[in-house]
Design an enzyme around this catalytic site. Sequence first.
Site, mmCIF file in Angstrom:
data_model
loop_
_atom_site.group_PDB
_atom_site.id
_atom_site.type_symbol
_atom_site.label_atom_id
_atom_site.label_comp_id
_atom_site.label_asym_id
_atom_site.label_seq_id
_atom_site.Cartn_x
_atom_site.Cartn_y
_atom_site.Cartn_z
ATOM 1 N N TYR A 522 65.072 -38.923 -59.873
ATOM 2 C CA TYR A 522 64.316 -37.757 -60.330
ATOM 3 C C TYR A 522 64.948 -37.181 -61.580
ATOM 4 O O TYR A 522 66.133 -37.393 -61.858
ATOM 5 C CB TYR A 522 64.208 -36.687 -59.228
ATOM 6 C CG TYR A 522 65.497 -35.957 -58.923
ATOM 7 C CD1 TYR A 522 65.866 -34.824 -59.648
ATOM 8 C CD2 TYR A 522 66.342 -36.400 -57.918
ATOM 9 C CE1 TYR A 522 67.047 -34.151 -59.364
ATOM 10 C CE2 TYR A 522 67.521 -35.736 -57.625
ATOM 11 C CZ TYR A 522 67.869 -34.607 -58.352
ATOM 12 O OH TYR A 522 69.030 -33.949 -58.082
ATOM 13 N N CYS A 523 64.123 -36.474 -62.349
ATOM 14 C CA CYS A 523 64.616 -35.732 -63.512
ATOM 15 C C CYS A 523 63.962 -34.360 -63.453
ATOM 16 O O CYS A 523 63.570 -33.918 -62.376
ATOM 17 C CB CYS A 523 64.267 -36.470 -64.798
ATOM 18 S SG CYS A 523 62.491 -36.595 -65.052
ATOM 19 N N MET A 524 63.827 -33.687 -64.579
ATOM 20 C CA MET A 524 63.290 -32.333 -64.522
ATOM 21 C C MET A 524 61.777 -32.327 -64.284
ATOM 22 O O MET A 524 61.281 -31.604 -63.450
ATOM 23 C CB MET A 524 63.627 -31.604 -65.830
ATOM 24 C CG MET A 524 63.520 -30.113 -65.697
ATOM 25 S SD MET A 524 64.521 -29.560 -64.294
ATOM 26 C CE MET A 524 65.048 -28.002 -64.856
ATOM 27 N N GLY A 526 59.750 -35.508 -64.577
ATOM 28 C CA GLY A 526 59.209 -36.809 -64.191
ATOM 29 C C GLY A 526 59.296 -37.876 -65.265
ATOM 30 O O GLY A 526 59.202 -39.063 -64.959
ATOM 31 N N TYR A 551 62.055 -32.388 -60.575
ATOM 32 C CA TYR A 551 62.835 -31.363 -59.880
ATOM 33 C C TYR A 551 62.158 -30.007 -59.974
ATOM 34 O O TYR A 551 62.146 -29.220 -59.023
ATOM 35 C CB TYR A 551 64.226 -31.313 -60.533
ATOM 36 C CG TYR A 551 65.164 -30.322 -59.914
ATOM 37 C CD1 TYR A 551 65.851 -30.629 -58.740
ATOM 38 C CD2 TYR A 551 65.382 -29.081 -60.499
ATOM 39 C CE1 TYR A 551 66.726 -29.719 -58.164
ATOM 40 C CE2 TYR A 551 66.247 -28.163 -59.927
ATOM 41 C CZ TYR A 551 66.915 -28.487 -58.766
ATOM 42 O OH TYR A 551 67.771 -27.588 -58.197
#
Length: 578
Positions: A522-524, A526, A551
Amino acid sequence: MNDAPAVPACSRKYIIIGAVAGGASAAARLRRMDEKAIIILFEKSDYISYANCGLPYYIGDIIKERQKLFVQTAASFTKRFAIDVRVCTEVKSIDTDTKSITATNLITGETYTETYDKLVLSPGAEPVRPPLEGIGLPGIFTLRNVVDTDTIKSYVQKFPAGKAVIIGAGFIGLEMAENLHQLGMQVSIIEMGNQVLAPLDFSMAAIVQQHIRSKGISLYLSTSVTGFEKDKNGLQVILNGSEALLADVVILSIGVKPDTRLAIQAGLKIGKAKGILVNQFLQTSDPHIYAVGDAIEFENPITGTSVTTFLAGPANKQGRICANNIVFENKYPYNGSIGTAIVKAFDLTVGTTGLSAKNLKANGIDHLLSTTYSGSHAAYYPGSEQMNIQLVFAPVTGLLLGAQVVGTKGVDKRIDLLASVIKNGGSIFDLTEIEHAYAPPFSSAKDPVNIAGFTAENILLKRMNAFYCDDVSSLGKNNFIIDVRTEKEYKEGRINNAINIPLDDLRGRLKEVPIDRDIYVYCMIGLRGYMASRILMQNGFEKVYNLSGGYQLWFTANEEKELAILKSEAKLERVLEI
Ligand code: FAD
């Protein structure tokens, strides 16, 4: 239909019941198509063709001049369309055998009959007012028409910094919350469901909830109003049979139901959704009576189930279509509405069209889902704002089934684009190629709708596997979770058990990733997660999943869920104490 058939030669008599969205539209179109007809428009209130949708904004002083709410008056309508407009006149019954109606002038009390060749019913819907104890107490209102508006407006003026309680967090509830807040009132919203705006999926509603709270609105979710009491302090709104909220004014906005009284009296067929049943030409079970607007039910083009739709756009369009069918004898089928709607919730704009994921799930319809964040226009041009687009679509074909957009700028044009793709039976592949007008102040070379399409296509074609906010809580120690954001972002907050491998380091640290386990990245929002998943998938990692919406969306949805749990625990403690 392109070729308009000839208008019948002999003059006919049309009666329309209800003179606002659907009724006024039908009447005006009837006149434009049939200059010789006798047209009588009945309206039980004082007003015709007014802007119901503007009423909350007039109460909130955004629309300052009351006069602006009236698109037409009875006099101007008569002058322009040569229509006999009878306001303050209620149609009490319809006799289908004699093709006549009985109407009562509500001022003089005079009752009389009128015959018709064709009749249009557009009586609208009525607000739901449950038989709760104390519901008749002063200060408790519903908002449907101009009289309600005038009453509410003059009542709230007595409480400039007073307390307003809105019951129901649907479109009108949120609009009223914003407008009463704008007047300086302290606003609480009570909602029985676990989220605001029922047509949205939870994670999208969570964004709206956090925003509403940030404006100082108290939001009580999963909370029922069980009655009202008046004591020495004032009007008390009783919640869940125990707690009480003090209110100077209460707005009940818990929904509406089709007004089918006349239809039932006339023996017309009512459908499963409790609306007047009509065929594709908007003709009721009596061939001489047509019906439009909030009072009817019609097949949803996606599910095929018969549903009511309480929206001004469909009502107005149906008015026009039904007039065409009356004059030209059923040549213009109505195609149904997919429930495209938009609402301003303080600084946010929320748009929805088609079906939600939860609705599809409830109907047992297989679907895929994707969520993307994009800028409203090119990031380098000042003023770009993020918007969140959620798509639901069919596996294999990619047929677009629904979309929700939440943001501050440019939401309206995106939801309209998505609605037209759904309405035309388009797929997520169409979104990848949708052509839009672009210059930096308006969009990006790849519009947010294109980006949403690209992501959905990646999911559908398994170029990226997605996992969702709801899946996070079931991830355990056996799942390998990688946060591919920067170390700084990771330290500021992360998903439990996630290790940090920033995207730009991933290629050099592949040895740290176990080849035999399911990998969740995951990142901030997508995007970096998608790139990380592509690196992993092309380096032999088979089961790699990227968090859809990232996230940021998970954090918002999770906070809202935890808040709901905390509140229910607090309630439980209170009950145990008692
Ligand atoms: P209406 O427009 O409600 O008209 C029905 C009329 O029939 C009424 O004036 C009633 O007095 C009259 N009538 C009923 N029975 C009789 C009788 N027996 N004899 C004579 N007259 C009769 N929709 C949106 O799409 N976007 C929005 O932003 C939006 N905002 C809204 C805000 C508010 C506060 C409200 C109340 C509604 C809003 N709507 C909105 C919904 C939209 O206004 C309705 O869907 C639309 O007006 C329905 O049209 P209609 O012709 O079926 O009924």
